[in-house]
Scaffold this motif. Structure first.
Motif, PDB file in Angstrom:
ATOM      1  N   SER A 225      32.939  39.852  52.310  1.00 40.73           N
ATOM      2  CA  SER A 225      32.321  40.500  51.144  1.00 40.73           C
ATOM      3  C   SER A 225      33.376  41.143  50.239  1.00 40.73           C
ATOM      4  N   ILE A 226      33.589  42.456  50.402  1.00 44.38           N
ATOM      5  CA  ILE A 226      34.358  43.188  49.397  1.00 44.38           C
ATOM      6  C   ILE A 226      35.829  42.761  49.298  1.00 44.38           C
ATOM      7  N   ARG A 227      36.369  42.116  50.329  1.00 45.27           N
ATOM      8  CA  ARG A 227      37.763  41.621  50.192  1.00 45.27           C
ATOM      9  C   ARG A 227      37.883  40.632  49.030  1.00 45.27           C
ATOM     10  N   LYS A 228      36.730  40.055  48.641  1.00 46.92           N
ATOM     11  CA  LYS A 228      36.752  39.134  47.499  1.00 46.92           C
ATOM     12  C   LYS A 228      37.179  39.848  46.205  1.00 46.92           C
ATOM     13  N   ALA A 229      37.139  41.192  46.220  1.00 48.19           N
ATOM     14  CA  ALA A 229      37.646  41.953  45.062  1.00 48.19           C
ATOM     15  C   ALA A 229      39.091  41.567  44.778  1.00 48.19           C
ATOM     16  N   LEU A 230      39.815  41.232  45.860  1.00 52.33           N
ATOM     17  CA  LEU A 230      41.237  40.894  45.712  1.00 52.33           C
ATOM     18  C   LEU A 230      41.424  39.543  45.026  1.00 52.33           C
ATOM     19  N   ASN A 231      40.317  38.812  44.861  1.00 54.25           N
ATOM     20  CA  ASN A 231      40.414  37.512  44.187  1.00 54.25           C
ATOM     21  C   ASN A 231      40.257  37.642  42.673  1.00 54.25           C
ATOM     22  N   PHE A 232      40.083  38.871  42.194  1.00 51.52           N
ATOM     23  CA  PHE A 232      39.932  39.041  40.746  1.00 51.52           C
ATOM     24  C   PHE A 232      41.120  38.394  40.018  1.00 51.52           C
ATOM     25  N   GLY A 233      40.824  37.621  38.989  1.00 43.47           N
ATOM     26  CA  GLY A 233      41.886  36.951  38.212  1.00 43.47           C
ATOM     27  C   GLY A 233      42.366  35.647  38.829  1.00 43.47           C
ATOM     28  N   HIS A 234      41.953  35.398  40.073  1.00 43.42           N
ATOM     29  CA  HIS A 234      42.526  34.253  40.793  1.00 43.42           C
ATOM     30  C   HIS A 234      41.766  32.935  40.586  1.00 43.42           C
ATOM     31  N   THR A 235      40.480  33.009  40.202  1.00 44.13           N
ATOM     32  CA  THR A 235      39.738  31.745  40.035  1.00 44.13           C
ATOM     33  C   THR A 235      40.414  30.924  38.937  1.00 44.13           C
ATOM     34  N   ILE A 236      40.607  31.568  37.791  1.00 44.99           N
ATOM     35  CA  ILE A 236      41.266  30.853  36.692  1.00 44.99           C
ATOM     36  C   ILE A 236      42.776  30.848  36.928  1.00 44.99           C
ATOM     37  N   GLY A 237      43.295  31.906  37.535  1.00 41.76           N
ATOM     38  CA  GLY A 237      44.732  31.985  37.805  1.00 41.76           C
ATOM     39  C   GLY A 237      45.222  30.811  38.646  1.00 41.76           C
ATOM     40  N   HIS A 238      44.490  30.480  39.705  1.00 44.91           N
ATOM     41  CA  HIS A 238      44.905  29.349  40.549  1.00 44.91           C
ATOM     42  C   HIS A 238      44.873  28.035  39.766  1.00 44.91           C
ATOM     43  N   ALA A 239      43.881  27.896  38.883  1.00 44.76           N
ATOM     44  CA  ALA A 239      43.800  26.667  38.068  1.00 44.76           C
ATOM     45  C   ALA A 239      45.020  26.590  37.151  1.00 44.76           C
ATOM     46  N   PHE A 240      45.405  27.705  36.556  1.00 44.35           N
ATOM     47  CA  PHE A 240      46.606  27.721  35.708  1.00 44.35           C
ATOM     48  C   PHE A 240      47.851  27.337  36.525  1.00 44.35           C
ATOM     49  N   GLU A 241      47.918  27.866  37.728  1.00 39.84           N
ATOM     50  CA  GLU A 241      49.088  27.614  38.591  1.00 39.84           C
ATOM     51  C   GLU A 241      49.188  26.114  38.926  1.00 39.84           C
ATOM     52  N   GLY A 260      45.030  34.665  34.286  1.00 44.42           N
ATOM     53  CA  GLY A 260      43.657  34.528  34.805  1.00 44.42           C
ATOM     54  C   GLY A 260      42.867  35.806  34.571  1.00 44.42           C
ATOM     55  N   MET A 261      43.544  36.948  34.704  1.00 43.21           N
ATOM     56  CA  MET A 261      42.840  38.229  34.507  1.00 43.21           C
ATOM     57  C   MET A 261      42.408  38.404  33.052  1.00 43.21           C
ATOM     58  N   VAL A 262      43.190  37.845  32.111  1.00 43.23           N
ATOM     59  CA  VAL A 262      42.793  37.927  30.695  1.00 43.23           C
ATOM     60  C   VAL A 262      41.421  37.260  30.534  1.00 43.23           C
TER      61      VAL A 262
END
Ligand code: GLY
Length: 352
Positions: A225-241, A260-262
């Motif tokens: 659950s809440i550990r997913k907070a650490l994924n903020f910015g990463h959904t799009i960030g990983h795609a950029f990477e 990704g955070m933007v």
């Protein structure tokens, strides 16, 4: 999962002695990569209590985070007399703490380990929280386990020899920790002068950043659950990477997360009301320090493909996001349609 001890060291020799004394062992191994062997090992190699330590050195960077390197480390541990009562110190960036952590967690069903992260990214993210593993079959971190180090020892003196780009890469994860935690911390981070780094102030920010991560991991060690907070910015960030890598213009992880955070802050504003002034201030900081990954609307389909194929982001066929209603107000398990994702990418292109 047991809680790991994190020591913010002000005197490396003494702090490491304390950590080693807490882990009784028969043999002590120190894992480095070719860079940390050269630049960081000399900072600890002379400590008298490490005089019998056995050094294992592996290749640098992600290409070596594989089964072959892992097998090499297991072999070295076995051939050099490692037992289940041995101790391993992982001295390096995220690749060393991830692979070394997994090697230590699996050798003889698990030996004790201490992480000494030497990059900012590893200090505030990779070395803390117990995620270990290797890449496999072309997939990042495909094989691994949750195995917290017995102790993580953070000494910001290592950062003085780290290049600016790698400082910025780790700093993006700190910015994320500010956004998911509290306004005071976020404000300290977006006003920090990255051009003239005050290392003492940075050390305080690192200590606070690590606490944010520890608190999240303590509540939800296995990312249910809440550990997913650490994924903020990463959904799009990983795609950029992945996109940048495919175009043979690789970018550091933290840069991709910053960009990704933007996008994800903008979507947070639209979807759950993240305040406009804080959106602007955060984006301004990112724009000034991280520049921009260039792409056009012709690349949106490819970026979207990357998002859909990232197993971490996809649930029930939908692309998953962690969003923020305010600083510290985390909304996990949010989804976005293809149109919404393309709108985020439009925002990115118009804003940065
Ligand atoms: N790097 C994110 C996590 O440890 O969960």
């Amino acid at each position: 999962m047991s809680k790991q001890e994190v020591i913010i060291s002000h005197q490396l020799e003494e702090s490491l002695k304390q950590a080693v004394d807490k882990c009784p062992h028969d043999k002590l191994f120190i894992l480095t990569d070719e860079h940390t062997q050269l630049y960081c090992y000399p900072l600890i190699g002379e400590f008298p209590y490490l005089k019998d330590a056995i050094s294992i050195c592996i290749g640098v960077e992600d290409v070596h985070k594989n089964l072959e390197t892992l097998a090499y480390v297991w072999t070295q541990l076995g051939e050099k007399g490692g037992t289940r009562h041995s101790l391993m110190i992982n001295l390096g960036g995220g690749m060393v703490t991830d692979l070394g952590g997994f090697a230590a967690a699996t050798f003889k069903r698990g030996i004790k380990m201490i992480n000494i992260p030497t990059t900012l990214l590893a200090m505030v993210d990779a070395s803390v929280g117990g995620k270990t593993g290797i890449n496999f079959n072309g997939l990042k971190n495909e094989i691994g386990s949750f195995a917290p180090a017995d102790c993580v020892l953070i000494d910001c003196d290592f950062l003085k020899s780290l290049d600016h780009k790698n400082i910025l890469s780790g700093y993006a994860e700190m910015l994320k920790h500010g956004l998911i935690s509290n306004e005071k911390h976020w404000s300290e981070l977006v006003t920090f002068d990255m051009d003239k780094i005050d290392y003492k102030q940075l050390q305080n920010l690192v200590a606070e950043s690590v606490q944010v991560k520890e608190k999240v991991v303590e509540q939800d060690p296995f990312e249910k659950s809440i550990r997913k907070a650490l994924n903020f910015g990463h959904t799009i960030g990983h795609a950029f990477e992945s996109f940048a890598l495919e175009k043979e213009r690789p970018v550091l992880h933290g840069y991709a997360v910053a960009w990704g955070m933007v996008c994800e802050l903008y979507f947070s504003h639209l979807k759950v009301g993240f305040p406009k002034d804080k959106l602007r201030q955060t984006i301004q900081f990112i724009k000034e320090n991280y520049g921009k990954l260039e792409f056009t609307c012709k690349d949106y389909d490819r970026l979207y493909e990357f998002m859909k194929h990232d197993k971490k982001n996809v649930a029930d066929g939908k692309v998953n996001f962690t969003l923020l209603g305010e600083i510290g107000d985390v909304h996990i398990n949010q989804t976005a349609t293809q149109d919404e994702i393309y709108d985020m990418l439009d925002f990115y292109c118009e804003t940065l």
